[in-house]
Design a protein around this motif. Structure first.
Motif, PDB file in Angstrom:
ATOM      1  N   PRO A   1       0.731  -1.310  -0.096  1.00 42.01           N
ATOM      2  CA  PRO A   1      -0.013  -0.001  -0.052  1.00 42.01           C
ATOM      3  C   PRO A   1       0.883   1.134   0.124  1.00 42.01           C
ATOM      4  CG  PRO A   1      -0.098  -0.974   2.255  1.00 42.01           C
ATOM      5  CD  PRO A   1       0.585  -1.888   1.260  1.00 42.01           C
ATOM      6  N   LEU A   2       0.366   2.346  -0.633  1.00 40.73           N
ATOM      7  CA  LEU A   2       1.066   3.552  -0.571  1.00 40.73           C
ATOM      8  C   LEU A   2       0.160   4.623   0.116  1.00 40.73           C
ATOM      9  CD1 LEU A   2       2.377   3.568  -4.204  1.00 40.73           C
ATOM     10  CD2 LEU A   2       3.419   2.917  -2.300  1.00 40.73           C
ATOM     11  N   GLY A   3       0.776   5.178   0.888  1.00 40.26           N
ATOM     12  CA  GLY A   3       0.208   6.420   1.763  1.00 40.26           C
ATOM     13  C   GLY A   3      -0.003   7.526   0.624  1.00 40.26           C
ATOM     14  N   THR A   4      -1.393   8.164   0.629  1.00 39.18           N
ATOM     15  CA  THR A   4      -1.493   8.939  -0.323  1.00 39.18           C
ATOM     16  C   THR A   4      -2.015  10.376   0.322  1.00 39.18           C
ATOM     17  OG1 THR A   4      -3.641   8.229  -0.727  1.00 39.18           O
ATOM     18  CG2 THR A   4      -2.019   7.608  -2.243  1.00 39.18           C
ATOM     19  N   ARG A   5      -2.458  10.319   1.509  1.00 35.65           N
ATOM     20  CA  ARG A   5      -2.743  11.557   2.254  1.00 35.65           C
ATOM     21  C   ARG A   5      -2.538  11.747   3.797  1.00 35.65           C
ATOM     22  NH1 ARG A   5      -7.031  14.529  -0.556  1.00 35.65           N
ATOM     23  NH2 ARG A   5      -7.416  13.600  -2.540  1.00 35.65           N
ATOM     24  N   LEU A   6      -1.748  12.860   4.082  1.00 38.00           N
ATOM     25  CA  LEU A   6      -1.556  13.019   5.529  1.00 38.00           C
ATOM     26  C   LEU A   6      -2.282  14.148   6.154  1.00 38.00           C
ATOM     27  CD1 LEU A   6       2.614  13.341   5.579  1.00 38.00           C
ATOM     28  CD2 LEU A   6       1.037  11.367   6.503  1.00 38.00           C
ATOM     29  N   ARG A   7      -2.662  13.913   7.361  1.00 40.39           N
ATOM     30  CA  ARG A   7      -3.225  14.871   8.129  1.00 40.39           C
ATOM     31  C   ARG A   7      -2.726  15.188   9.507  1.00 40.39           C
ATOM     32  NH1 ARG A   7      -9.123  13.622   7.911  1.00 40.39           N
ATOM     33  NH2 ARG A   7      -9.159  14.256   5.971  1.00 40.39           N
ATOM     34  N   ASP A   8      -2.222  16.260   9.792  1.00 38.47           N
ATOM     35  CA  ASP A   8      -1.630  16.416  11.144  1.00 38.47           C
ATOM     36  C   ASP A   8      -0.510  15.331  11.435  1.00 38.47           C
ATOM     37  OD1 ASP A   8      -3.232  18.578  11.759  1.00 38.47           O
ATOM     38  OD2 ASP A   8      -4.955  17.343  12.527  1.00 38.47           O
TER      39      ASP A   8
END
Length: 327
Positions: free
Chosen positions: A84-91
């Motif tokens: 899996p590839l992380g596509t969105r960061l929040r805080d």
């Protein structure tokens, strides 16, 4: 279909894609030639123009327009790894990711898509899964829906760049997509506490719903708008929760349970599946008594206004209501 347009990575991407497909095929994930062709031809890198990888203390962003050619090579190679590839960061935390290709292949195979089928995907993500579906059955037969405009806008742009144009809808996936129903297949890429009744109502009799539930994947054969039944697949699956008009998943409690059980993925699957319905200590006693059952021994039944999970037999002694949802 799916031809790349003015893409500087065409040749390198094709080689990387071929290696990925060969690995998936060797693992038995692409036995269907139609899905093998889709994975061979749909360019995953166009759907992840940037992503995040874990590093000491946080995450590193890799992207296709990085001025450093070595980092561009890392980005492209990572786009075709089976992870899996992380596509969105929040805080500072990952809140969205592109699914692992082998899991996507397993889900698409289990979905049982055939020529002429119409498919609704709940959770547009990057658009990559919708592209695979479009390659299989055609743009006009695929609908993907997501609650957030920024997600659907990005998915639509990625799909267009890759040469695919399924219907991309911004809306509450828990309510399905009545304007484009009925569907032969519904697939979700977000975790459920229970099965939204709207999905069955929008699925043709004889259709199928495949969705993450607890930490597994339930495959439901639909009889009509109020009845469906099926078992879990063998594989584990972890997805972000479905948002919208859905009940909250009950909390899972592990205090006082043996560490050996809590550390077991199969026991945590049972705990999550029975949360709010079965005491954790009762769940542990059942798990031991039944010799730590695999996921495929469990199933789900939807009948009228009720839905429940069960072990071995829908009418057997081990069954639990699913959440507090309305079927």
């Amino acid at each position: 279909m799916g031809a790349e347009r003015e893409d500087p990575f065409v040749e390198a991407a094709a080689e990387a894609r071929h290696r990925l497909v060969a690995a998936l095929a060797a693992a038995g994930e692409l036995a269907d030639p139609a899905w093998r062709a889709a994975f061979e031809e749909v360019p995953r890198h166009l759907f992840v123009p940037y992503y995040y990888v874990g590093v000491m203390g946080g995450y590193e962003r890799l992207w296709r327009d990085d001025p450093d050619p070595r980092r561009r090579e890392r980005w492209l190679a990572g786009a075709y790894e089976d992870r899996p590839l992380g596509t969105r960061l929040r805080d500072g935390d990952l809140v969205s990711s592109a699914s692992q290709p082998s899991l996507m292949a397993a889900m698409l195979h289990a979905l049982g898509v055939r020529d002429g089928h119409t498919v609704l995907e709940i959770g547009a993500g990057t658009g990559y899964n919708a592209a695979l579906l479009s390659h299989r059955v055609g743009d006009e037969r695929v609908t993907t829906i997501d609650l957030d405009t920024d997600i659907t806008d990005a998915a639509k742009a990625h799909l267009a760049e890759a040469g695919y144009r399924p219907a991309v809808i911004t809306g509450d996936g828990a309510r399905g997509c009545p304007g484009r129903a009925p569907f032969d297949r519904i697939i979700a890429t977000c975790a459920l506490p229970s099965v939204p009744g709207a999905w069955l109502a929008q699925c043709r009799p004889g259709g199928r719903v495949l969705a993450p539930l607890s930490t597994g994947l339930i495959s439901l054969d639909v009889r009509d708008a109020e009845h469906a039944e099926g078992r879990f697949l063998h594989t584990s699956a972890y997805f972000v929760p479905l948002r919208g008009d859905v009940p909250r998943a009950p909390e899972v409690h592990t205090v006082g349970l043996p560490r050996r059980a809590v550390d077991s993925e199969l026991f945590r699957f049972l705990l999550t599946l029975t949360a709010g319905s079965l005491d954790p200590y009762e769940a542990h006693a059942l798990w031991q008594r039944e010799h730590r059952p695999q996921r495929e021994r469990y199933g789900v039944t939807v009948s009228g206004g009720r839905q429940w999970a069960w072990l071995d037999d829908p009418e057997g002694p081990y069954s639990w209501p699913l959440g507090s949802s309305s079927a």
